[in-house]
Design a protein around this motif. Sequence first.
Motif, PDB file in Angstrom:
ATOM      1  N   ARG A  54     -16.582   2.983  -1.502  1.00  0.00           N
ATOM      2  CA  ARG A  54     -15.466   2.324  -2.203  1.00  0.00           C
ATOM      3  C   ARG A  54     -14.189   3.149  -2.069  1.00  0.00           C
ATOM      4  N   ALA A  55     -14.306   4.467  -2.089  1.00  0.00           N
ATOM      5  CA  ALA A  55     -13.125   5.324  -1.950  1.00  0.00           C
ATOM      6  C   ALA A  55     -12.468   5.121  -0.589  1.00  0.00           C
ATOM      7  N   TYR A  56     -13.261   5.093   0.460  1.00  0.00           N
ATOM      8  CA  TYR A  56     -12.701   4.851   1.788  1.00  0.00           C
ATOM      9  C   TYR A  56     -12.065   3.466   1.855  1.00  0.00           C
ATOM     10  N   GLU A  57     -12.712   2.482   1.252  1.00  0.00           N
ATOM     11  CA  GLU A  57     -12.142   1.133   1.237  1.00  0.00           C
ATOM     12  C   GLU A  57     -10.820   1.107   0.480  1.00  0.00           C
ATOM     13  N   ARG A  58     -10.796   1.736  -0.684  1.00  0.00           N
ATOM     14  CA  ARG A  58      -9.584   1.709  -1.507  1.00  0.00           C
ATOM     15  C   ARG A  58      -8.437   2.460  -0.845  1.00  0.00           C
ATOM     16  N   LEU A  59      -8.730   3.593  -0.226  1.00  0.00           N
ATOM     17  CA  LEU A  59      -7.669   4.347   0.441  1.00  0.00           C
ATOM     18  C   LEU A  59      -7.164   3.608   1.677  1.00  0.00           C
ATOM     19  N   THR A  60      -8.056   2.927   2.374  1.00  0.00           N
ATOM     20  CA  THR A  60      -7.627   2.099   3.501  1.00  0.00           C
ATOM     21  C   THR A  60      -6.718   0.979   3.011  1.00  0.00           C
ATOM     22  N   LEU A  61      -7.116   0.351   1.937  1.00  0.00           N
ATOM     23  CA  LEU A  61      -6.292  -0.713   1.358  1.00  0.00           C
ATOM     24  C   LEU A  61      -4.939  -0.168   0.907  1.00  0.00           C
ATOM     25  N   PHE A  62      -4.939   1.004   0.286  1.00  0.00           N
ATOM     26  CA  PHE A  62      -3.690   1.639  -0.132  1.00  0.00           C
ATOM     27  C   PHE A  62      -2.760   1.822   1.062  1.00  0.00           C
ATOM     28  N   LEU A  63      -3.296   2.377   2.144  1.00  0.00           N
ATOM     29  CA  LEU A  63      -2.466   2.629   3.325  1.00  0.00           C
ATOM     30  C   LEU A  63      -1.945   1.334   3.931  1.00  0.00           C
ATOM     31  N   GLU A  64      -2.764   0.324   3.933  1.00  0.00           N
ATOM     32  CA  GLU A  64      -2.313  -0.975   4.451  1.00  0.00           C
ATOM     33  C   GLU A  64      -1.230  -1.578   3.549  1.00  0.00           C
ATOM     34  N   ARG A  65      -1.358  -1.390   2.265  1.00  0.00           N
ATOM     35  CA  ARG A  65      -0.418  -1.998   1.317  1.00  0.00           C
ATOM     36  C   ARG A  65       0.947  -1.319   1.281  1.00  0.00           C
ATOM     37  N   ILE A  66       1.038  -0.082   1.782  1.00  0.00           N
ATOM     38  CA  ILE A  66       2.341   0.602   1.730  1.00  0.00           C
ATOM     39  C   ILE A  66       3.144   0.434   3.020  1.00  0.00           C
ATOM     40  N   THR A  67       2.633  -0.311   3.979  1.00  0.00           N
ATOM     41  CA  THR A  67       3.423  -0.578   5.181  1.00  0.00           C
ATOM     42  C   THR A  67       4.501  -1.605   4.836  1.00  0.00           C
ATOM     43  N   PRO A  68       5.654  -1.539   5.502  1.00  0.00           N
ATOM     44  CA  PRO A  68       6.741  -2.473   5.175  1.00  0.00           C
ATOM     45  C   PRO A  68       6.338  -3.944   5.280  1.00  0.00           C
ATOM     46  N   GLU A  69       5.637  -4.308   6.346  1.00  0.00           N
ATOM     47  CA  GLU A  69       5.287  -5.725   6.487  1.00  0.00           C
ATOM     48  C   GLU A  69       4.379  -6.201   5.351  1.00  0.00           C
ATOM     49  N   SER A  70       3.519  -5.339   4.870  1.00  0.00           N
ATOM     50  CA  SER A  70       2.657  -5.714   3.746  1.00  0.00           C
ATOM     51  C   SER A  70       3.457  -5.829   2.447  1.00  0.00           C
ATOM     52  N   MET A  71       4.343  -4.875   2.221  1.00  0.00           N
ATOM     53  CA  MET A  71       5.122  -4.907   0.981  1.00  0.00           C
ATOM     54  C   MET A  71       6.047  -6.117   0.939  1.00  0.00           C
ATOM     55  N   PHE A  72       6.670  -6.452   2.068  1.00  0.00           N
ATOM     56  CA  PHE A  72       7.574  -7.605   2.069  1.00  0.00           C
ATOM     57  C   PHE A  72       6.812  -8.914   1.930  1.00  0.00           C
ATOM     58  N   GLY A  73       5.560  -8.907   2.315  1.00  0.00           N
ATOM     59  CA  GLY A  73       4.732 -10.090   2.123  1.00  0.00           C
ATOM     60  C   GLY A  73       4.332 -10.306   0.667  1.00  0.00           C
ATOM     61  N   ARG A  74       4.335  -9.248  -0.110  1.00  0.00           N
ATOM     62  CA  ARG A  74       3.922  -9.340  -1.522  1.00  0.00           C
ATOM     63  C   ARG A  74       5.084  -9.548  -2.492  1.00  0.00           C
ATOM     64  N   PHE A  75       6.283  -9.149  -2.094  1.00  0.00           N
ATOM     65  CA  PHE A  75       7.419  -9.182  -3.017  1.00  0.00           C
ATOM     66  C   PHE A  75       8.451 -10.221  -2.596  1.00  0.00           C
ATOM     67  N   ASP A  76       9.088 -10.789  -3.584  1.00  0.00           N
ATOM     68  CA  ASP A  76      10.228 -11.681  -3.331  1.00  0.00           C
ATOM     69  C   ASP A  76      11.474 -10.817  -3.389  1.00  0.00           C
ATOM     70  N   ILE A  77      12.100 -10.647  -2.245  1.00  0.00           N
ATOM     71  CA  ILE A  77      13.257  -9.742  -2.190  1.00  0.00           C
ATOM     72  C   ILE A  77      14.579 -10.491  -2.181  1.00  0.00           C
ATOM     73  N   SER A  78      14.528 -11.799  -2.274  1.00  0.00           N
ATOM     74  CA  SER A  78      15.784 -12.552  -2.252  1.00  0.00           C
ATOM     75  C   SER A  78      16.579 -12.269  -3.525  1.00  0.00           C
ATOM     76  N   GLY A  79      17.864 -12.120  -3.354  1.00  0.00           N
ATOM     77  CA  GLY A  79      18.750 -11.883  -4.485  1.00  0.00           C
ATOM     78  C   GLY A  79      18.837 -10.431  -4.921  1.00  0.00           C
ATOM     79  N   LEU A  80      18.140  -9.541  -4.230  1.00  0.00           N
ATOM     80  CA  LEU A  80      18.196  -8.119  -4.588  1.00  0.00           C
ATOM     81  C   LEU A  80      19.258  -7.410  -3.741  1.00  0.00           C
ATOM     82  N   THR A  81      19.741  -6.314  -4.278  1.00  0.00           N
ATOM     83  CA  THR A  81      20.629  -5.461  -3.496  1.00  0.00           C
ATOM     84  C   THR A  81      19.769  -4.442  -2.753  1.00  0.00           C
TER      85      THR A  81
END
Length: 172
Positions: A54-81
Amino acid sequence: METLLEILKYTVPSIVMMVGVVVMMNHLFRQEGERRMFEMRRLNVNVIVPAKMRAYERLTLFLERITPESMFGRFDISGLTNIQLQQMLIRAVRDEFEHNVSQQIYVSSEAWVFVRNAREFMVQFINSCAVQCEPDGDSMQLAKMLLERYASMENAPVQLALDRLHQEFKMF
């Protein structure tokens, strides 16, 4: 002399019996210790191995989630500065890391260093791109810059950390 023989007649069998009991008890204690060690190893496999996986899975998921393409897929950035996007992305990276920091006890020290370096790299990467954008400008400018620069990178620390985790997991 007869008293000595009489004393020996009782003490020698007692001593022999006591030595025999001590030898048998040592053997029994050694067997019981080995059985307990085997039982502990068996429990370790049943408890520790799934936790490590589970630790390897969670750390892999963490690393995948901090890439720009992943973060922009999760957040609505419209209207932000740009500054708001920068703060939101850095907060997301730090929150993800804090959520997974306890996983370090299940991976090697070297793998953990790679994960930590990947987090620090992403924060510095976001900050360095944000400095080049107008703080009050549209967040799309910063988002585009982050995506383009990250995509053009070879051997990004996030990918190196992912590779290290995959390597270590295969050995595990």
